[in-house]
Design a protein around this motif. Structure first.
Motif, PDB file in Angstrom:
ATOM      1  N   ARG A  85       0.824  -1.212   0.000  1.00 29.47           N
ATOM      2  CA  ARG A  85       0.000   0.000   0.000  1.00 29.47           C
ATOM      3  C   ARG A  85       0.860   1.265   0.000  1.00 29.47           C
ATOM      4  NH1 ARG A  85      -2.755  -3.587   3.253  1.00 29.47           N
ATOM      5  NH2 ARG A  85      -4.776  -4.180   2.446  1.00 29.47           N
ATOM      6  N   ASP A  86       2.148   1.103   0.144  1.00 34.52           N
ATOM      7  CA  ASP A  86       3.044   2.263   0.127  1.00 34.52           C
ATOM      8  C   ASP A  86       4.143   2.013  -0.907  1.00 34.52           C
ATOM      9  OD1 ASP A  86       4.288   4.631   0.638  1.00 34.52           O
ATOM     10  OD2 ASP A  86       4.689   4.234   2.749  1.00 34.52           O
ATOM     11  N   GLN A  87       3.764   2.006  -2.163  1.00 39.28           N
ATOM     12  CA  GLN A  87       4.672   1.860  -3.294  1.00 39.28           C
ATOM     13  C   GLN A  87       5.441   0.539  -3.282  1.00 39.28           C
ATOM     14  OE1 GLN A  87       7.042   5.388  -3.240  1.00 39.28           O
ATOM     15  NE2 GLN A  87       5.279   6.712  -3.504  1.00 39.28           N
ATOM     16  N   GLY A  88       4.890  -0.461  -2.619  1.00 42.29           N
ATOM     17  CA  GLY A  88       5.483  -1.789  -2.657  1.00 42.29           C
ATOM     18  C   GLY A  88       6.855  -1.891  -2.021  1.00 42.29           C
ATOM     19  N   GLN A  89       7.144  -1.019  -1.054  1.00 42.81           N
ATOM     20  CA  GLN A  89       8.459  -1.059  -0.423  1.00 42.81           C
ATOM     21  C   GLN A  89       8.642  -2.351   0.356  1.00 42.81           C
ATOM     22  OE1 GLN A  89       9.668   2.415   1.701  1.00 42.81           O
ATOM     23  NE2 GLN A  89       8.655   3.780   0.276  1.00 42.81           N
ATOM     24  N   SER A 122      -1.329  -8.139   6.991  1.00 43.10           N
ATOM     25  CA  SER A 122      -0.399  -7.020   7.053  1.00 43.10           C
ATOM     26  C   SER A 122       0.957  -7.548   7.498  1.00 43.10           C
ATOM     27  CB  SER A 122      -0.891  -5.958   8.042  1.00 43.10           C
ATOM     28  OG  SER A 122       0.007  -4.866   8.090  1.00 43.10           O
ATOM     29  N   GLY A 123       1.972  -7.241   6.715  1.00 46.81           N
ATOM     30  CA  GLY A 123       3.334  -7.644   7.048  1.00 46.81           C
ATOM     31  C   GLY A 123       4.156  -6.411   7.368  1.00 46.81           C
ATOM     32  N   TYR A 124       5.159  -6.153   6.526  1.00 49.20           N
ATOM     33  CA  TYR A 124       5.970  -4.953   6.711  1.00 49.20           C
ATOM     34  C   TYR A 124       5.116  -3.716   6.438  1.00 49.20           C
ATOM     35  CZ  TYR A 124       9.222  -1.204   5.733  1.00 49.20           C
ATOM     36  OH  TYR A 124       9.849   0.015   5.735  1.00 49.20           O
ATOM     37  N   ARG A 125       5.345  -2.665   7.229  1.00 41.30           N
ATOM     38  CA  ARG A 125       4.734  -1.352   6.984  1.00 41.30           C
ATOM     39  C   ARG A 125       5.833  -0.307   7.001  1.00 41.30           C
ATOM     40  NH1 ARG A 125       0.762  -1.497  11.760  1.00 41.30           N
ATOM     41  NH2 ARG A 125      -0.566  -3.191  11.114  1.00 41.30           N
ATOM     42  N   THR A 126       5.785   0.609   6.070  1.00 42.66           N
ATOM     43  CA  THR A 126       6.732   1.722   6.123  1.00 42.66           C
ATOM     44  C   THR A 126       6.375   2.580   7.330  1.00 42.66           C
ATOM     45  OG1 THR A 126       5.374   3.195   4.773  1.00 42.66           O
ATOM     46  CG2 THR A 126       6.964   1.778   3.596  1.00 42.66           C
ATOM     47  N   PRO A 127       7.356   3.288   7.897  1.00 41.39           N
ATOM     48  CA  PRO A 127       7.033   4.180   9.019  1.00 41.39           C
ATOM     49  C   PRO A 127       5.982   5.227   8.627  1.00 41.39           C
ATOM     50  CG  PRO A 127       9.396   3.829   8.888  1.00 41.39           C
ATOM     51  CD  PRO A 127       8.793   3.199   7.665  1.00 41.39           C
ATOM     52  N   GLU A 128       6.048   5.707   7.380  1.00 37.07           N
ATOM     53  CA  GLU A 128       5.081   6.703   6.920  1.00 37.07           C
ATOM     54  C   GLU A 128       3.660   6.139   6.932  1.00 37.07           C
ATOM     55  OE1 GLU A 128       9.086   7.485   5.695  1.00 37.07           O
ATOM     56  OE2 GLU A 128       7.829   5.776   5.117  1.00 37.07           O
ATOM     57  N   ARG A 129       3.510   4.951   6.402  1.00 33.54           N
ATOM     58  CA  ARG A 129       2.187   4.327   6.381  1.00 33.54           C
ATOM     59  C   ARG A 129       1.723   3.986   7.788  1.00 33.54           C
ATOM     60  NH1 ARG A 129      -1.883   1.311   5.580  1.00 33.54           N
ATOM     61  NH2 ARG A 129      -1.946  -0.900   5.271  1.00 33.54           N
ATOM     62  N   ARG A 131       2.245   5.546  10.478  1.00 36.32           N
ATOM     63  CA  ARG A 131       1.744   6.760  11.142  1.00 36.32           C
ATOM     64  C   ARG A 131       0.314   7.103  10.735  1.00 36.32           C
ATOM     65  NH1 ARG A 131       7.165   8.462  10.720  1.00 36.32           N
ATOM     66  NH2 ARG A 131       6.858   9.404   8.686  1.00 36.32           N
ATOM     67  N   THR A 132      -0.133   6.631   9.570  1.00 38.53           N
ATOM     68  CA  THR A 132      -1.477   6.967   9.100  1.00 38.53           C
ATOM     69  C   THR A 132      -2.550   6.041   9.665  1.00 38.53           C
ATOM     70  OG1 THR A 132      -1.417   5.550   7.127  1.00 38.53           O
ATOM     71  CG2 THR A 132      -0.503   7.784   6.914  1.00 38.53           C
ATOM     72  N   LEU A 133      -2.158   4.972  10.325  1.00 39.82           N
ATOM     73  CA  LEU A 133      -3.128   3.997  10.822  1.00 39.82           C
ATOM     74  C   LEU A 133      -3.510   4.308  12.262  1.00 39.82           C
ATOM     75  CD1 LEU A 133      -1.495   0.795   9.323  1.00 39.82           C
ATOM     76  CD2 LEU A 133      -3.438   2.091   8.427  1.00 39.82           C
ATOM     77  N   GLU A 134      -4.796   4.377  12.498  1.00 39.90           N
ATOM     78  CA  GLU A 134      -5.306   4.691  13.827  1.00 39.90           C
ATOM     79  C   GLU A 134      -5.003   3.580  14.824  1.00 39.90           C
ATOM     80  OE1 GLU A 134      -9.596   5.413  15.992  1.00 39.90           O
ATOM     81  OE2 GLU A 134      -9.433   5.737  13.837  1.00 39.90           O
ATOM     82  N   GLY A 135      -4.508   3.956  15.984  1.00 42.05           N
ATOM     83  CA  GLY A 135      -4.287   3.011  17.064  1.00 42.05           C
ATOM     84  C   GLY A 135      -3.025   2.176  16.973  1.00 42.05           C
ATOM     85  N   THR A 136      -2.170   2.427  15.985  1.00 40.02           N
ATOM     86  CA  THR A 136      -0.949   1.622  15.874  1.00 40.02           C
ATOM     87  C   THR A 136       0.137   2.188  16.776  1.00 40.02           C
ATOM     88  OG1 THR A 136      -0.157   2.912  13.997  1.00 40.02           O
ATOM     89  CG2 THR A 136      -1.403   0.918  13.504  1.00 40.02           C
ATOM     90  N   ALA A 137       1.002   1.306  17.223  1.00 36.60           N
ATOM     91  CA  ALA A 137       2.135   1.722  18.050  1.00 36.60           C
ATOM     92  C   ALA A 137       3.122   2.513  17.184  1.00 36.60           C
ATOM     93  CB  ALA A 137       2.823   0.500  18.645  1.00 36.60           C
TER      94      ALA A 137
END
Length: 192
Positions: A85-89, A122-129, A131-137
């Motif tokens: 969801r974030d440019q396939g990083q 959900s596996g890897y998430r970029t730090p930018e992505r 930050r956009t998710l509600e309730g994530t650490a």
């Protein structure tokens, strides 16, 4: 009962009704495997992802005789785990996460008598992505390549959490439609 077992029991009890017998069955399956779960799994993982170009992967990431990591297979799994969801990083995913999920899959097979896939939500998430998710650490294990949000075929999220506990997961998060497992420090949480 140790602190971790108590935290998992509290999280599971607060999330959904789970019969104590289920927890005992899962713990018993873990104790009575003919060989340790990581050896029985043989470094193999069957995962599916409905939002990826390659929606399924059944791969051996450890060499069968020595259990040494197969770097090419780990690279393929790391690409499968990417943040699409974030440019396939993609980043190198901690192989101990694959080991954990292999043990989860092995225990699930021991309980049901059949091998079933793990659905990766959900596996890897970029730090930018992240930050956009509600309730994530803020420092989620997802941004370090050490976490997976999964559905375990044939099991409720609470049951998958118990299997994750028996398999040695660090973090166990119970949600209404999935289970979070990671290789971080021991902790548990849940919500309905």
């Amino acid at each position: 009962m140790n602190r971790r077992s108590l935290l998992v029991a509290i999280a599971v009890a607060g999330f959904a009704p789970v019969l104590p017998a289920e927890a005992r069955d899962i713990e018993e399956a873990a104790r009575t495997l003919p060989v340790p779960a990581d050896r029985l799994a043989g470094g193999r993982l069957w995962v599916r992802r409905d939002d990826a170009v390659a929606p399924e992967m059944d791969i051996r990431f450890r060499h069968p005789d020595t259990l040494a990591l197969d770097r090419d297979a780990c690279l393929r799994l790391s690409w499968f785990w990417r943040d699409i969801r974030d440019q396939g990083q993609a980043v190198w995913i901690d192989p101990s996460l694959f080991d954990l999920l292999g043990r989860v899959q092995t225990l699930a097979a021991a309980l049901t008598g059949r091998r079933a896939p793990i659905d990766l939500l959900s596996g890897y998430r970029t730090p930018e992505r992240n930050r956009t998710l509600e309730g994530t650490a803020r420092r989620s294990m997802h941004i370090f390549g050490r976490a997976a949000d999964i559905r375990l075929s044939g099991f409720t999220p609470a049951q998958a959490g118990l299997i994750g506990h028996a398999a040695g997961a660090g973090g166990i998060g119970l949600y209404s439609r999935f289970t979070h497992l990671d290789t971080g420090r021991q902790r548990a949480w849940g919500r309905s």
